[in-house]
Enzyme design. Structure first.
Site, PDB file in Angstrom:
ATOM      1  N   TYR A   1       0.847  -1.183   0.000  1.00 10.73           N
ATOM      2  CA  TYR A   1       0.000   0.000   0.000  1.00 10.73           C
ATOM      3  C   TYR A   1       0.891   1.246   0.000  1.00 10.73           C
ATOM      4  O   TYR A   1       2.115   1.154  -0.054  1.00 10.73           O
ATOM      5  CB  TYR A   1      -0.977  -0.056   1.171  1.00 10.73           C
ATOM      6  CG  TYR A   1      -1.891  -1.259   1.092  1.00 10.73           C
ATOM      7  CD1 TYR A   1      -2.660  -1.491  -0.048  1.00 10.73           C
ATOM      8  CD2 TYR A   1      -1.964  -2.189   2.126  1.00 10.73           C
ATOM      9  CE1 TYR A   1      -3.484  -2.601  -0.146  1.00 10.73           C
ATOM     10  CE2 TYR A   1      -2.784  -3.308   2.034  1.00 10.73           C
ATOM     11  CZ  TYR A   1      -3.533  -3.516   0.886  1.00 10.73           C
ATOM     12  OH  TYR A   1      -4.340  -4.618   0.777  1.00 10.73           O
TER      13      TYR A   1
ATOM     14  N   LEU B   1       0.332 -17.199   9.366  1.00  8.08           N
ATOM     15  CA  LEU B   1       0.146 -18.634   9.590  1.00  8.08           C
ATOM     16  C   LEU B   1       0.511 -19.044  11.011  1.00  8.08           C
ATOM     17  O   LEU B   1       1.155 -20.063  11.240  1.00  8.08           O
ATOM     18  CB  LEU B   1       0.955 -19.444   8.563  1.00  8.08           C
ATOM     19  CG  LEU B   1       0.607 -19.185   7.093  1.00  8.08           C
ATOM     20  CD1 LEU B   1       1.442 -20.065   6.179  1.00  8.08           C
ATOM     21  CD2 LEU B   1      -0.879 -19.426   6.835  1.00  8.08           C
TER      22      LEU B   1
END
Length: 370
Positions: free
Chosen positions: A183, A302
């Protein structure tokens, strides 16, 4: 048995009873940036017991700073009012502290939500001109962003500041600036996206200048007793991209500005990335930043198992762990992790009947321990 994961952690005037954080997760459920009833369900559920700190999704500082037309925003009075309704509800039913991630999508904006393909909008679909440090598209088939002028940069900085002030009025305990995942602020940091020839491009010192200016401006208006952090993509996973050494240097400069922690993620800057996905794959990067920049870190990626999270904190790789899909799968993640690790964690009043000690038929040993 003592647990590193379930030990308290203090930043400025905020003390978290454990190190578990629900990571910001874009929901693509807002209306012109304003939160809806979905956010009450989504964030309210997590606030009951998923973590000590629940983060509101990346919330955009302007309409053109959105990823999609369904992204959350904090650029209008209506946005502020709608989000305050959500956070007030979360506090009324839950026990979690509340944080928010503030960002600008940059060249990755003007797209359909992922559930609708995630491709750039067409003119008929309402596409808008995106901004970036350089006129380099995110990938093949993506629109070319307009290279930001100094006036553009000043305006976006002011938009970040305004959003942070709105977050304080809403009552958030913590703000995180999104400087990762490709971004806008991440684009300035990465040499793959930033090829400016002025004082904001070229060397690492120049590439981090604008993100540091934005952070400093936001920190200046955020209360001194409330923590502020930043998410950084530690490496781009593309040859010629940002490196972990760049991130360490960046973190050292952020610390000087009053940054309280670095949320260490990686990638998503360039479609050519090759990420070796594995449980806790960002944790070693967080550990290096923590050691070498001498700043607290959060890590994400994760992390799904209680003992995995315990090891990350106990080994010194990170001070905080952030879970996303794991929290969606199990909105009472912290309750279950505490039980597995043999420690206690807080339950809200309406959830105490679910405590193991209250269910002797299921947890006979816990009932005896009382």
């Amino acid at each position: 048995m003592a647990s590193a994961l379930f030990s308290p952690f203090t930043m400025r005037g905020l003390t978290l009873p454990n190190r578990v954080v629900v990571s910001p997760m874009c929901q693509y459920a807002s209306e012109d940036g304003s939160a809806t009833d979905w956010h009450i369900q989504h964030l309210g559920s997590f606030s009951l017991g998923a973590a000590a700190l629940v983060m509101t999704e990346m919330t955009m500082v302007s309409r053109i700073g959105r990823i999609s037309q369904k992204c959350a925003g904090l650029y209008s009075d209506d946005n502020e009012k709608a989000l305050k309704r959500v956070i007030d509800f979360c506090r009324s039913v839950g026990i979690a502290k509340q944080g928010i991630q503030i960002g600008h999508a940059g060249r990755k904006g003007s797209t359909n939500p992922p559930g609708q393909g995630g491709k750039p909008l067409t003119e008929d679909e309402g596409a808008w001109q995106t901004l970036g440090p350089s006129a380099i598209p995110f990938g093949e088939g993506w629109p070319v962003p307009r290279e930001m002028t100094k006036a553009d940069m000043k305006q976006v900085t002011e938009e970040f500041v305004s959003a942070v002030q709105r977050a304080d009025r809403i009552g958030y305990d913590l703000v995180e600036i999104h400087g990762g995942h490709g971004y806008l602020l991440s684009e300035f940091f990465s040499p793959l996206a930033n090829q400016r020839s002025d004082e904001y491009g070229g060397s690492l010192e120049k590439r981090i200048r604008y993100p540091l200016e934005v952070f400093a401006a936001c920190r200046a208006v955020w209360p001194k007793d409330k923590p502020m952090g930043i998410r950084i993509s530690a490496v781009d996973w593309v040859e010629g991209g940002s490196t972990i050494e760049d991130t360490v240097a960046y973190a050292k400069e952020l610390k000087k500005l009053g940054c309280d922690y670095v949320d260490v993620s990686s990638g998503q800057v360039d479609l050519r990335q090759q990420i070796p996905f594995a449980p806790g794959y960002n944790a070693p990067f967080a550990g290096k930043v923590r050691r070498e920049a001498d700043i607290p870190t959060m890590t994400v990626g994760l992390i799904t198992q209680a003992r995995q999270a315990e090891e990350i904190v106990a080994s010194g790789m990170a001070d905080l762990i952030a879970i996303a899909r794991g929290a969606m799968y199990d909105p009472r993640w912290a309750w279950h992790a505490a039980e597995e690790l043999g420690v206690e964690t807080e339950y809200p009043p309406r959830g105490r009947a679910a405590h193991p000690s209250m269910r002797p038929q299921v947890f006979p040993n816990r009932a005896k321990a009382g």
